[in-house]
Structure formats: C-alpha cells, structure tokens
Design an enzyme around this catalytic site. Structure first.
Site, PDB file in Angstrom:
ATOM      1  N   ASP A   1       0.840  -1.185   0.000  1.00 20.29           N
ATOM      2  CA  ASP A   1       0.000   0.000   0.000  1.00 20.29           C
ATOM      3  C   ASP A   1       0.879   1.240   0.000  1.00 20.29           C
ATOM      4  OD1 ASP A   1      -2.614   1.246   0.192  1.00 20.29           O
ATOM      5  OD2 ASP A   1      -2.014   1.846   2.199  1.00 20.29           O
TER       6      ASP A   1
ATOM      7  N   THR B   1     -15.000  22.479   9.822  1.00 22.76           N
ATOM      8  CA  THR B   1     -14.664  23.772   9.197  1.00 22.76           C
ATOM      9  C   THR B   1     -13.586  23.628   8.127  1.00 22.76           C
ATOM     10  OG1 THR B   1     -12.959  24.276  10.848  1.00 22.76           O
ATOM     11  CG2 THR B   1     -15.216  24.967  11.340  1.00 22.76           C
TER      12      THR B   1
ATOM     13  N   ASP C   1      -9.477  -5.134   3.235  1.00 22.95           N
ATOM     14  CA  ASP C   1      -8.241  -5.831   2.842  1.00 22.95           C
ATOM     15  C   ASP C   1      -8.318  -7.333   3.126  1.00 22.95           C
ATOM     16  OD1 ASP C   1      -6.867  -3.533   1.987  1.00 22.95           O
ATOM     17  OD2 ASP C   1      -6.259  -3.053   4.031  1.00 22.95           O
TER      18      ASP C   1
END
Length: 692
Positions: free
Chosen positions: A310, A384, A530
């Site tokens: 990965d 935000t 996975d």
C-alpha cells in the site's frame, strides 16, 4: 513484547533449562519425530547393552564404552539444539504471561454496566472501558475513541489511538485505556484471545513442520535407510573376503563399530539441527514483533517473488507534508510563510505541524509571543476544514488569518466580501492535477497564496526496493490515487509497477492473476476491505491495530502496525531457507572426511600386508594413529559439530540481498567447501589428543 534482551543468544537459566529438557526429550515418543536422531538413539541403546554384556562376561571394552558415551552425547546435543530454541520461545511466552493480568470487566446489560470477571466474558458481549481500565479481552471498538497503551504486547511506550468505524478499531486484551471512553464488542472466547494464541505460538506448541521441512526430513530418512542397508551388508562382504583369503576374523568389524560407522555416515548434523532452525525462524520474527500463525507462512515468505504494498504509510510517510509556499500576486513569499505559520500554530495535525517547520527552516520564522497581541487561536476541525488565529487590536478591530482547503477559504473570503483570484484558483487546480494537496491562506478579505502539500516518499525506500529487485522480487504499489499521481510516486519510490484507483476487488484480482502465473504473493493490510486479499495472498500480514477481520484473514500479525515490516518478513523467510540449505550442504559434505577415517580403520585386517599397510592405507590420508582412534575421532567430531553449529542455527546465516544463483554459489563455496575441509582438521586434532 519488551525488546530488551531479545538479542541475547544464551543465558545461564536458558542453558540449564535446555540441558534438563535434553534428557526429557530422550522419551522415544519425542525422538521418533526426528527419524535420523531416532536411529542414533537406537544405536546408542544397542552399544550400551553390548558394553554391559561385556562387563558381566568379563570382556569389558573401554573402546565400546567411549563409543556408547559419544553416541549418547550425539543424541543429547541434538535434543539440546531443539530445547534451547524452544527455551527462548518459552522465555518470551513467560514474559507475556506476566503482562497478562486477571481483570474485571464492565459488561453492558441494557443501559447499565455490571462488574464481572473477564473470564466470564463471551464472544458478542459488550463492555465499556474508561481511562485507567485494562481492556478485559480482544474486541472491536464500536463506540468512541481513546488512547490505548499497548506496551504489554508491543514493548512500545507511546500510546496509540483506537476508534470505532475505521481500520484502527481492534483492541487486545491486557492493554490499557489511558484516556477517554470506548465501548467494545468482544470478538473471542476465553482461552482463544490474541495473547493466548501468541503464547502457544511462541512456545512452539502450535508449530507444525513446514512442507519443505517435511520434504527434507523424508530425504534425510531416505539417505539414512540407504546407509543402514549399506552398513548392514558389510559383515557379509568382509566375512566372504576373509574366508576366501584365509585371514583371521576381523576384530575391527564389531557391532559397536558398525553402529559408529552408520551414525557418522547418516546426516546427523542437519538432522539434529533441523527442528532448531525452524523454531528459530519463528523466533526471529517474534523479535521483530511479528507473529506468524504457522511455520508455512515464514517459509513461504522466503519464496515470495511479488510484493503488493500500500502506498500510504508503507512507501510514503502517510501524512502529506508541506514542501513549498506559492504566493498570490502582490504578496511576498515571506509574508505568506509568516501567515501560514501563524494560522497553523493551533493545527495539531501532521500537516499543520509540517507547515510550522517549513516556515522555520526556509525563512527562519520562529515561534513568537502572541499573548500581548490578544490572539485567539482557531483549531482545525473536520467540519470547518480550517485553522487560524484572530488578533484583536486596541481600537476593537480584528485581524483574521485563516488556512484551509480551497473551498473553505473561498467561502471565508466571500463572506468577508473579498476576491478569490483566478490565479490562485489555477494554482490550486494545477497542484490537484499533480495529486498534491493545496491549502489556501487568507488574511481578512485577501488571499495570500497556496501551501503545497505532498506525499513524502520514505527515506531509503528506493534502496530497499533495489535490494528486493536484486533478489528477483517484483514490487507493486497499490493506491487509490489517480494514475498521474500514482505514476509520479511510483517513479520516485522506484517500484516496478503500480495500481492506481485500486478497489478491494482490484487487489484480489491482481493477487489471483499473479498466483495463476506461478508467483508467490505477499501483501500487507489493516482494514476489513483488505481481508479478502490478505486471505488470498501467500503471505498476508495484518496490522495489529487493524480490524478483527483483517487479523483473522492474514497468516501473520505485525504487533507494531508498521507497514514496511513486509520487507523484513521476506528477509527473515529467505534467511530461514538459506540457513537450512547452508547447514544441509555442510552436513552432507562433512561425511566425506568420515569415509577416510572409518573405512580404512575397519578394513585394515583384510587389505593390509605384514607391515600394516595395504591398498586401503592410501585412504588414510589423515594418517590417523590407530583404527580405534580413527573410529573414535570420527564419532566425537560427529557429536561436537552439532553443538558447535547451534549458535549458527539459532542466529541464522547472514542474509545478503543477492540473486538466487549467486547465493547458491556462495553457499556451496563457504558451506560445501567448508564442510569438506573442517572435518579433516577436526578429526585429525581429536585423533592427536586421543593418542596423547
């Protein structure tokens, strides 16, 4: 597991325990598991019986006694090699038992929590843990987020975050919650927790022989049977030769001598060390905080030729880091860097901290006193998507500095009646196309510029991939990024191939395709998505911090949750295969010297003239003192070489990232040639000592 003392090969307690276990392993039920050593044990028993018969008949032979003693030493030394390998695992298991504590659990029943013993928990129960509580059993966080101290199993003192709904939801019994509150669903029955399984694996109780180990055992047994038949026929041949030549019977061809010959010819060295090599392979993984659920997994790691890695956290650092400040028109880069640092002081994310560091390194902008400026810090939040600071002036006006995503800052500027320029928008679009993350900085109604965040490839990872390439291993980077970004990172990291915009189905398909082409595939993962790929891969390493589904699907668990461990696992697997191959080569090669020691000794009566020399005297190239000392020297060397090779079997042959053909050549040169030369020297030295 505490990493301290992991590299100590021997200690006093370990040696004493192993010596004791060596005698316990004389049990025939244990010996028969190792056919080669079982044959030696039978020979030891027969020789001992002959010694006692001779003692009672008045035909006591010190020569036979010495052979019997050294045959028993051969068996004990082989048992010692296995016992000391197992002993190291038992010592680690004992440290795990000490870390495991009996604790109480707060089981949720309805809206109330009831205090019960942790041993009364069953799979599916729900418990609540708060700061200071010990997690009672393995489970998954289904509510809340907390910091957890996992030093009991990893040896690392730094706490880790465990939270619900993500890939870091699994928790392990015996670890401790140090902040906040979490609700856990128990996923194991008592006695089947992760630590229980670790203890069984570390002790070797669950270790089964690997396919290669079984195949080698069959080969060694076959060789032993061949030599047994050869030795068994010698008396008939010698009796015929003696009767035909009219010579007296051969006093050197007694049953103890034949047993000594057999023991020296069969591959006792590798037979005695084979089990220790397998156990030590698992031990080396454990010392790297990786638990293998089977020896087969470690062995397969040595044969892996395709690695799927990965991108995030494995090839890159996992957090995007600030690399550049790009100012808007009319703004200096120093002004942008200063505002970016101020707006990031309250941003505790790795990205925010990297902005502060970059401003300090590039422009020497250091922390400043902001208390007298009436500063109000605005921390970063996911809602935000901004952080910043407000400065209140003496006249009541407020200066507002913000840093955040392009969309968040655009809204901030528009709400302040400002202008979000096309130039800034173009910079943002260009960085996005490159796969980078742009953050925009604004002051009140004015945009100051853009911060360039990018994935940073880990230092030294390109060299590691180059080493793997030398070993014939293909590396494939897996990422959800777009192909353009994936290609750029793949080129920088030096991987052989990459998969962009990869889904769980894509990973599984790629693994099956590689396996269909005859490759062995290794993969690492931590999430539920996975799990199918981890189960399909030949080597599936699950992160301990990952989900329970991932941990159950893989055949290894990394306690440190370090994605780069896959490379270390491959190296350990290759070292295991190299060690086994090297010692097998040495074991078979060192039999040659024993031929030159024992064969001339037992045939001296048949093929020697009046002066003691004959055709077979040419084979006595070591010029050994007497037939008895020659036989005894070979038996003693055969026993001692096992104990001398125990450290190498446990530590492993030094691993080098080289091709298979070069490794074979090096192995034959060092251990093949060494196996030929060392016994000649050793047997000759022992013969000199005996004759003294």
């Amino acid at each position: 597991m505490n990493p301290k003392n992991k590299n100590i090969l021997f200690n006093k307690d370990l040696l004493l325990t192993a010596a004791k276990d060596s005698f316990i392993k004389l049990n025939p039920g244990s010996l028969i598991k190792n056919p080669v050593i079982f044959i030696v044990a039978i020979g030891s028993v027969l020789t001992t019986i002959i010694v006692f018969i001779g003692l009672f008949d008045g035909n006591y032979s010190s020569f036979n006694l010495q052979i019997a003693v050294w045959l028993w030493f051969t068996v004990l030394f082989a048992n010692f090699a296995e016992a000391i390998a197992e002993g190291r695992g038992k010592a680690q298991a004992e440290s795990l038992r000490k870390n495991r504590v009996q604790t109480k659990a707060r089981k949720l029943i309805g809206n109330k929590d009831v205090l019960i013993s942790a041993t009364d928990l069953r799979k599916g129960d729900t418990v609540v843990c708060e700061a200071g509580d010990v997690i009672p059993s393995d489970g998954e966080v289904i509510e809340g987020i907390a910091s957890v101290d996992e030093s009991a199993i990893t040896g690392e003192s730094a706490p880790v975050i465990r939270e619900s709904g993500g890939d870091r939801s699994a928790v392990t019994g015996g670890t401790k919650v140090i902040s906040d509150r979490i609700v856990i669903r128990i996923t194991t029955e008592p006695g089947d927790t992760f630590i229980d399984r670790m203890i069984a694996l570390v002790e070797g109780a669950s270790r089964q022989k690997t396919p290669n180990e079984i195949a080698l055992s069959i080969l060694l047994s076959g060789l032993s049977i061949i030599f047994l038949l050869a030795v068994a026929t010698l008396p008939a041949f010698f009796d015929y030769g003696l009767s035909a030549s009219g010579l007296p019977s051969n006093q050197n061809l007694t049953l103890p001598v034949l047993i000594a010959l057999l023991v020296c010819l069969i591959p006792t060295t590798i037979g005695g060390l084979l089990s220790a090599i397998g156990i030590s392979g698992m031990d080396r993984l454990i010392r790297r905080n990786v638990i293998a659920t089977s020896g087969r997994a470690i062995e397969a790691a040595g044969d892996v030729d395709v690695l799927l890695l990965d991108k995030t956290g494995t090839i890159t650092l996992g957090n995007r880091m600030a690399t550049d400040f790009i100012p808007a028109e009319g703004v200096t880069v120093e002004e942008l860097a200063d505002a970016a640092q101020l707006s990031s002081l309250s941003d505790e994310t790795p990205e925010g901290r990297s902005i502060v560091v970059l401003a300090k390194e590039k422009f020497n902008i250091r922390g400043r006193e902001v208390h007298h400026m009436n500063a109000t810090f605005i921390p970063f939040t996911a809602q935000t998507r901004m952080s910043g600071v407000d400065f209140k002036a003496g006249d009541g006006s407020v200066q507002r500095i913000r840093k955040g995503s392009s969309e968040a800052i655009r809204s901030f500027i528009q709400n302040s009646n400002g202008y979000y320029s096309k130039q800034v928008q173009d910079i943002v679009s260009d960085l996005s196309r490159q796969g980078a993350t742009p953050l925009v900085v604004a002051e009140d109604s004015r945009v100051l510029g853009v911060i360039h965040l990018k994935d940073i490839v880990k230092g030294g990872i390109k060299q590691r991939f180059a080493e793997l390439r030398k070993m014939g291993i293909k590396t494939v980077m897996i990422t959800g990024d777009n192909p353009l970004t994936a290609a750029a990172i793949a080129a920088e990291a030096g991987v052989d191939d990459f998969m962009a915009e990869a889904t769980p189905e894509d990973k599984l398909k790629r693994i099956r395709e590689e396996q269909a082409n005859g490759h062995l595939v290794g993969m690492i993962g931590d999430g539920t998505n996975d799990a199918p790929a981890l189960a399909q891969a030949d080597i599936g390493i699950a992160m301990n911090s990952g989900t329970q589904a991932a941990r159950e699907a893989g055949n290894m668990v990394d306690l440190d949750s370090n994605p780069t461990k896959l490379i270390e696992v491959v190296e350990v697997g290759k070292q295991l295969l190299m060690t086994r191959g090297s010692l097998t080569t040495f074991s078979i090669a060192n039999d040659v010297a024993k031929y030159f020691a024992i064969i001339p000794a037992i045939a001296v009566a048949l093929y020697a003239g009046k002066d003691g020399n004959g055709p077979l005297s040419m084979l006595n190239i070591m010029n050994l003192g007497s037939p008895q000392s020659a036989i005894l020297s070979a038996v003693i060397f055969n026993a001692l070489i096992i104990i001398l090779l125990v450290p190498l079997a446990l530590k492993g042959v030094r691993y080098r990232p080289i091709s298979a053909s070069l490794a074979l050549t090096r192995n034959l040169f060092i251990y093949g040639l060494g196996g030929l030369i060392v016994p000649f020297i050793g047997i000759k030295l022992i013969d000199i000592l005996i004759n003294l």
